[in-house]
Write a protein that holds these residues in place. Structure first.
Motif, PDB file in Angstrom:
ATOM      1  N   TRP A  49       0.837  -1.208   0.000  1.00 15.95           N
ATOM      2  CA  TRP A  49       0.000   0.000   0.000  1.00 15.95           C
ATOM      3  C   TRP A  49       0.868   1.254   0.000  1.00 15.95           C
ATOM      4  O   TRP A  49       0.611   2.220  -0.704  1.00 15.95           O
ATOM      5  CB  TRP A  49      -0.923  -0.034   1.227  1.00 15.95           C
ATOM      6  CG  TRP A  49      -2.048   0.933   1.136  1.00 15.95           C
ATOM      7  CD1 TRP A  49      -2.111   2.179   1.708  1.00 15.95           C
ATOM      8  CD2 TRP A  49      -3.271   0.766   0.414  1.00 15.95           C
ATOM      9  NE1 TRP A  49      -3.296   2.776   1.394  1.00 15.95           N
ATOM     10  CE2 TRP A  49      -4.032   1.935   0.598  1.00 15.95           C
ATOM     11  CE3 TRP A  49      -3.798  -0.262  -0.373  1.00 15.95           C
ATOM     12  CZ2 TRP A  49      -5.292   2.116   0.023  1.00 15.95           C
ATOM     13  CZ3 TRP A  49      -5.060  -0.088  -0.927  1.00 15.95           C
ATOM     14  CH2 TRP A  49      -5.785   1.089  -0.739  1.00 15.95           C
ATOM     15  N   ARG A  50       1.925   1.192   0.823  1.00 12.50           N
ATOM     16  CA  ARG A  50       2.852   2.326   0.893  1.00 12.50           C
ATOM     17  C   ARG A  50       3.537   2.542  -0.457  1.00 12.50           C
ATOM     18  O   ARG A  50       3.665   3.666  -0.940  1.00 12.50           O
ATOM     19  CB  ARG A  50       3.886   2.036   1.987  1.00 12.50           C
ATOM     20  CG  ARG A  50       4.797   3.185   2.294  1.00 12.50           C
ATOM     21  CD  ARG A  50       5.978   2.721   3.132  1.00 12.50           C
ATOM     22  NE  ARG A  50       7.151   3.423   2.656  1.00 12.50           N
ATOM     23  CZ  ARG A  50       7.576   4.565   3.160  1.00 12.50           C
ATOM     24  NH1 ARG A  50       6.977   5.100   4.182  1.00 12.50           N
ATOM     25  NH2 ARG A  50       8.618   5.174   2.650  1.00 12.50           N
ATOM     26  N   PHE A  51       3.964   1.425  -1.047  1.00 11.13           N
ATOM     27  CA  PHE A  51       4.637   1.499  -2.347  1.00 11.13           C
ATOM     28  C   PHE A  51       3.713   2.180  -3.369  1.00 11.13           C
ATOM     29  O   PHE A  51       4.135   3.071  -4.106  1.00 11.13           O
ATOM     30  CB  PHE A  51       4.993   0.078  -2.809  1.00 11.13           C
ATOM     31  CG  PHE A  51       5.561  -0.013  -4.198  1.00 11.13           C
ATOM     32  CD1 PHE A  51       6.857   0.422  -4.464  1.00 11.13           C
ATOM     33  CD2 PHE A  51       4.812  -0.544  -5.240  1.00 11.13           C
ATOM     34  CE1 PHE A  51       7.387   0.329  -5.749  1.00 11.13           C
ATOM     35  CE2 PHE A  51       5.329  -0.636  -6.525  1.00 11.13           C
ATOM     36  CZ  PHE A  51       6.616  -0.193  -6.779  1.00 11.13           C
ATOM     37  N   GLU A  55       4.788   6.049  -2.533  1.00 10.77           N
ATOM     38  CA  GLU A  55       5.974   6.138  -3.394  1.00 10.77           C
ATOM     39  C   GLU A  55       5.618   6.450  -4.849  1.00 10.77           C
ATOM     40  O   GLU A  55       6.502   6.638  -5.670  1.00 10.77           O
ATOM     41  CB  GLU A  55       6.791   4.844  -3.291  1.00 10.77           C
ATOM     42  CG  GLU A  55       7.385   4.682  -1.893  1.00 10.77           C
ATOM     43  CD  GLU A  55       8.042   3.336  -1.666  1.00 10.77           C
ATOM     44  OE1 GLU A  55       8.607   2.780  -2.618  1.00 10.77           O
ATOM     45  OE2 GLU A  55       7.979   2.844  -0.525  1.00 10.77           O
ATOM     46  N   HIS A  56       4.337   6.470  -5.175  1.00 14.18           N
ATOM     47  CA  HIS A  56       3.920   6.880  -6.524  1.00 14.18           C
ATOM     48  C   HIS A  56       2.991   8.082  -6.439  1.00 14.18           C
ATOM     49  O   HIS A  56       2.156   8.154  -5.542  1.00 14.18           O
ATOM     50  CB  HIS A  56       3.210   5.733  -7.252  1.00 14.18           C
ATOM     51  CG  HIS A  56       4.149   4.640  -7.645  1.00 14.18           C
ATOM     52  ND1 HIS A  56       4.407   3.564  -6.829  1.00 14.18           N
ATOM     53  CD2 HIS A  56       4.937   4.499  -8.735  1.00 14.18           C
ATOM     54  CE1 HIS A  56       5.305   2.792  -7.422  1.00 14.18           C
ATOM     55  NE2 HIS A  56       5.650   3.331  -8.573  1.00 14.18           N
ATOM     56  N   GLU A  57       3.154   8.983  -7.393  1.00 13.94           N
ATOM     57  CA  GLU A  57       2.240  10.128  -7.476  1.00 13.94           C
ATOM     58  C   GLU A  57       0.975   9.674  -8.193  1.00 13.94           C
ATOM     59  O   GLU A  57       1.004   8.759  -9.004  1.00 13.94           O
ATOM     60  CB  GLU A  57       2.882  11.259  -8.294  1.00 13.94           C
ATOM     61  CG  GLU A  57       4.135  11.852  -7.680  1.00 13.94           C
ATOM     62  CD  GLU A  57       3.864  12.519  -6.340  1.00 13.94           C
ATOM     63  OE1 GLU A  57       2.784  13.129  -6.188  1.00 13.94           O
ATOM     64  OE2 GLU A  57       4.725  12.421  -5.450  1.00 13.94           O
ATOM     65  N   PRO A 169      -2.371  10.832 -16.452  1.00 15.50           N
ATOM     66  CA  PRO A 169      -2.514   9.452 -16.022  1.00 15.50           C
ATOM     67  C   PRO A 169      -2.621   9.359 -14.484  1.00 15.50           C
ATOM     68  O   PRO A 169      -1.946  10.078 -13.772  1.00 15.50           O
ATOM     69  CB  PRO A 169      -1.209   8.809 -16.492  1.00 15.50           C
ATOM     70  CG  PRO A 169      -0.208   9.910 -16.434  1.00 15.50           C
ATOM     71  CD  PRO A 169      -0.954  11.175 -16.727  1.00 15.50           C
ATOM     72  N   PHE A 170      -3.460   8.421 -14.027  1.00 23.13           N
ATOM     73  CA  PHE A 170      -3.594   8.202 -12.579  1.00 23.13           C
ATOM     74  C   PHE A 170      -3.910   6.732 -12.325  1.00 23.13           C
ATOM     75  O   PHE A 170      -4.269   5.994 -13.266  1.00 23.13           O
ATOM     76  CB  PHE A 170      -4.676   9.106 -11.978  1.00 23.13           C
ATOM     77  CG  PHE A 170      -6.064   8.772 -12.425  1.00 23.13           C
ATOM     78  CD1 PHE A 170      -6.834   7.844 -11.741  1.00 23.13           C
ATOM     79  CD2 PHE A 170      -6.611   9.365 -13.559  1.00 23.13           C
ATOM     80  CE1 PHE A 170      -8.121   7.531 -12.163  1.00 23.13           C
ATOM     81  CE2 PHE A 170      -7.897   9.058 -13.990  1.00 23.13           C
ATOM     82  CZ  PHE A 170      -8.655   8.135 -13.285  1.00 23.13           C
ATOM     83  N   GLY A 171      -3.783   6.343 -11.056  1.00 23.73           N
ATOM     84  CA  GLY A 171      -4.025   4.946 -10.717  1.00 23.73           C
ATOM     85  C   GLY A 171      -5.004   4.822  -9.560  1.00 23.73           C
ATOM     86  O   GLY A 171      -5.050   5.682  -8.679  1.00 23.73           O
ATOM     87  N   ILE A 172      -5.785   3.745  -9.596  1.00 20.71           N
ATOM     88  CA  ILE A 172      -6.624   3.403  -8.437  1.00 20.71           C
ATOM     89  C   ILE A 172      -6.194   2.002  -8.009  1.00 20.71           C
ATOM     90  O   ILE A 172      -6.126   1.083  -8.839  1.00 20.71           O
ATOM     91  CB  ILE A 172      -8.132   3.401  -8.785  1.00 20.71           C
ATOM     92  CG1 ILE A 172      -8.546   4.747  -9.395  1.00 20.71           C
ATOM     93  CG2 ILE A 172      -8.960   3.110  -7.538  1.00 20.71           C
ATOM     94  CD1 ILE A 172     -10.023   4.822  -9.799  1.00 20.71           C
ATOM     95  N   CYS A 173      -5.873   1.878  -6.718  1.00 19.36           N
ATOM     96  CA  CYS A 173      -5.387   0.575  -6.271  1.00 19.36           C
ATOM     97  C   CYS A 173      -6.295   0.015  -5.189  1.00 19.36           C
ATOM     98  O   CYS A 173      -7.076   0.735  -4.563  1.00 19.36           O
ATOM     99  CB  CYS A 173      -3.938   0.671  -5.814  1.00 19.36           C
ATOM    100  SG  CYS A 173      -3.691   1.572  -4.291  1.00 19.36           S
ATOM    101  N   LYS A 218       8.247  -2.994 -14.867  1.00 18.23           N
ATOM    102  CA  LYS A 218       9.540  -2.852 -14.167  1.00 18.23           C
ATOM    103  C   LYS A 218       9.330  -2.541 -12.678  1.00 18.23           C
ATOM    104  O   LYS A 218       9.977  -3.121 -11.802  1.00 18.23           O
ATOM    105  CB  LYS A 218      10.360  -1.754 -14.841  1.00 18.23           C
ATOM    106  CG  LYS A 218      11.685  -1.502 -14.150  1.00 18.23           C
ATOM    107  CD  LYS A 218      12.594  -0.611 -14.943  1.00 18.23           C
ATOM    108  CE  LYS A 218      13.954  -0.390 -14.306  1.00 18.23           C
ATOM    109  NZ  LYS A 218      14.053  -0.368 -12.875  1.00 18.23           N
ATOM    110  N   GLU A 219       8.401  -1.618 -12.412  1.00 20.47           N
ATOM    111  CA  GLU A 219       8.145  -1.239 -11.015  1.00 20.47           C
ATOM    112  C   GLU A 219       7.798  -2.460 -10.165  1.00 20.47           C
ATOM    113  O   GLU A 219       8.275  -2.640  -9.060  1.00 20.47           O
ATOM    114  CB  GLU A 219       6.969  -0.256 -10.936  1.00 20.47           C
ATOM    115  CG  GLU A 219       7.284   1.132 -11.377  1.00 20.47           C
ATOM    116  CD  GLU A 219       8.257   1.829 -10.450  1.00 20.47           C
ATOM    117  OE1 GLU A 219       7.839   2.257  -9.362  1.00 20.47           O
ATOM    118  OE2 GLU A 219       9.430   1.937 -10.807  1.00 20.47           O
TER     119      GLU A 219
END
Ligand code: GAP
Length: 433
Positions: A49-51, A55-57, A169-173, A218-219
């Motif tokens: 979750w932290r990663f 650690e990502h915008e 671009p954005f992410g939902i986790c 890669k990430e």
């Protein structure tokens, strides 16, 4: 015993993982995490979750419902395509995944693995787990438990956009449970019917798909490599046979798996499949409007979807080690269920116990998961902590009362050093941060 049997046995003996519903004879494909297992799994999930979100915008999280509207699974394509072809033995009637047993695609050559009987033509079985909502018989609504956790991300995508200031671009986790009526559950936590996934869905402009696909590939590999003792055991595998939603797919695999099965995570090019389908089935407009360029489009999606339980299992297999007189788990301290164990040298000296308890409480309430042990002799206490992967054991002895230092024993080297009590917390926190 082989490695897998040793790990399964340790998991039960020391309280990492128990067979589900064991007092009723068990239920195939279900497991419960015990006191140490839940600590280790929570550590893993916190790191992930932290990663993702720190650690990502431009990445935010959600926690979606396990049960969704039944149409979700029509739109997602799972009702039609989430199927396993099975062949049944005409003699013993056992069923097998056709993919597993078909030799060079020629059914006539393949025989039942159990009794060598003749097999039927493959038939399709849907592996979604159905459930019913409502209380009146005959009026219940059939729906499904989530077959893949990520679907709720697509359902919430518009709400997330409207309630935040995210721009593409954005992410939902999300970390969440998924359920599959697996035909052949097995290999302990590897193939279960209830399991946990960690996913990110990355929404981007169609012109940037390639770039982001390579970026997340890669990430994710780098993240796993940090956790394993033998990072070279992690490899990419490119799929040629693709899931119904994917245009390109790579797995991260654990090469040293002692059984048939090594996938930990999939990196999938889902494109606009999911948003298009949910837009069509729900009648909602799921397009994205770029306010700077005025362009309106359906975002493309790169997905990384991994198994929490599989990671947990492969990390244990990677960490299991034996030396002449001890078994130890060489777990990365960040995921070890217990970080420090504190012992008084002897259990009948009040001064030693008082000091050791003080240290134990200080560490524990500073969020360093700490265990207490004053049973048996020191050697046995060390071995007991080694077996659950505790990186450090602190012993309070007579010298502690004179000069305020303790011994700190390292799990992997078994070497001891003396450290001042008032430096202990920062010493551990520095390594764990
Ligand atoms: N959303 C995409 C998706 O669900 P998947 O490859 O079917 O893709 C992703 O699943 C990950 O979930 C796998 O890489 C694996 O780690 C985990 N997984 C899948 N099925 C599982 C099962 N039956 N038991 C445990 N983990 C499983």
């Amino acid at each position: 015993m082989d490695l897998m049997e040793k790990v399964v046995s340790l998991c039960k003996r020391r309280g990492f993982v128990f067979p589900g519903s064991e007092i009723y004879g068990g239920l195939q494909g279900f497991y419960d995490y015990g006191p140490l297992g839940v600590e280790m799994k929570n550590n893993l999930k916190r790191l992930w979750w932290r990663f993702m979100t720190v650690e990502h915008e431009n990445v935010v999280g959600i926690d979606g419902a396990i049960i969704t509207h039944p149409k979700v699974w029509e739109a997602s394509g799972h009702i039609k395509s989430f199927v396993d072809p099975l062949s049944e033995c005409k003699k013993c009637h056992h069923r097998f995944k056709s993919d597993d047993i078909l030799k060079s695609n020629d059914l006539k050559e393949s025989k039942c693995p159990d009794c060598k009987g003749e097999l039927t033509e493959p038939r399709n079985y849907n592996i979604l787990v159905p459930t019913e909502l409502g209380v009146i018989e005959g009026e219940k609504t059939k729906t499904y438990l989530r077959g893949e956790a990520c679907q709720t991300i697509y359902l919430d995508y518009k709400n997330v956009l409207q309630s935040s200031r995210l721009k593409i671009p954005f992410g939902i986790c999300q970390i969440g449970k998924a359920f599959r009526n697996e035909v052949t559950p097995g290999n302990f936590l590897f193939r279960q019917r209830e399991f946990e996934q960690w996913d990110i869905q990355w929404f981007c402009h169609p012109s940037e798909m390639d770039k982001w696909f390579e970026y997340w590939k890669k990430e994710r590999m780098d993240w796993y490599k940090e956790l394993f003792n033998n990072p070279n055991n992690l490899i990419f595998f490119e799929h040629k046979k693709l899931a119904h939603y994917a245009k390109k797919a790579f797995d991260i695999q654990y090469q040293a798996s002692p059984f048939d099965g090594s996938e930990i995570e999939g990196i999938h090019w889902r494109g606009d499949w999911d948003l298009n389908r949910h837009g069509e089935y729900s009648g909602q407009d799921l397009s994205y409007k770029d306010l700077e360029t005025n362009e309106t489009f359906i975002p493309q999606i790169v997905e990384t979807s991994g198994g929490v339980d599989r990671t947990f299992l492969f990390l244990l297999l990677d960490a299991y080690a034996e030396e002449e007189e001890r078994v130890f788990l060489k777990l990365n301290p960040k995921i070890a269920p217990v970080k420090v164990a504190v012992f008084p040298l002897v259990a009948n000296k009040e001064d030693l116990i008082k000091k050791a308890k003080e240290i134990y409480h200080d560490l524990k309430f500073s969020n360093v998961t700490t265990a207490w042990d004053d049973r048996g002799n020191i050697g046995k206490r060390y071995f007991s902590q080694d077996e659950i992967g505790t990186p450090w054991c602190v012993t309070v002895d007579y010298q502690t009362l004179e000069d305020g230092t303790v011994t700190v024993r390292d799990r992997d080297t078994t070497k001891q050093e003396r450290l001042p009590v008032d430096k202990l917390l920062s010493y551990f926190q520095n390594i764990l941060k």
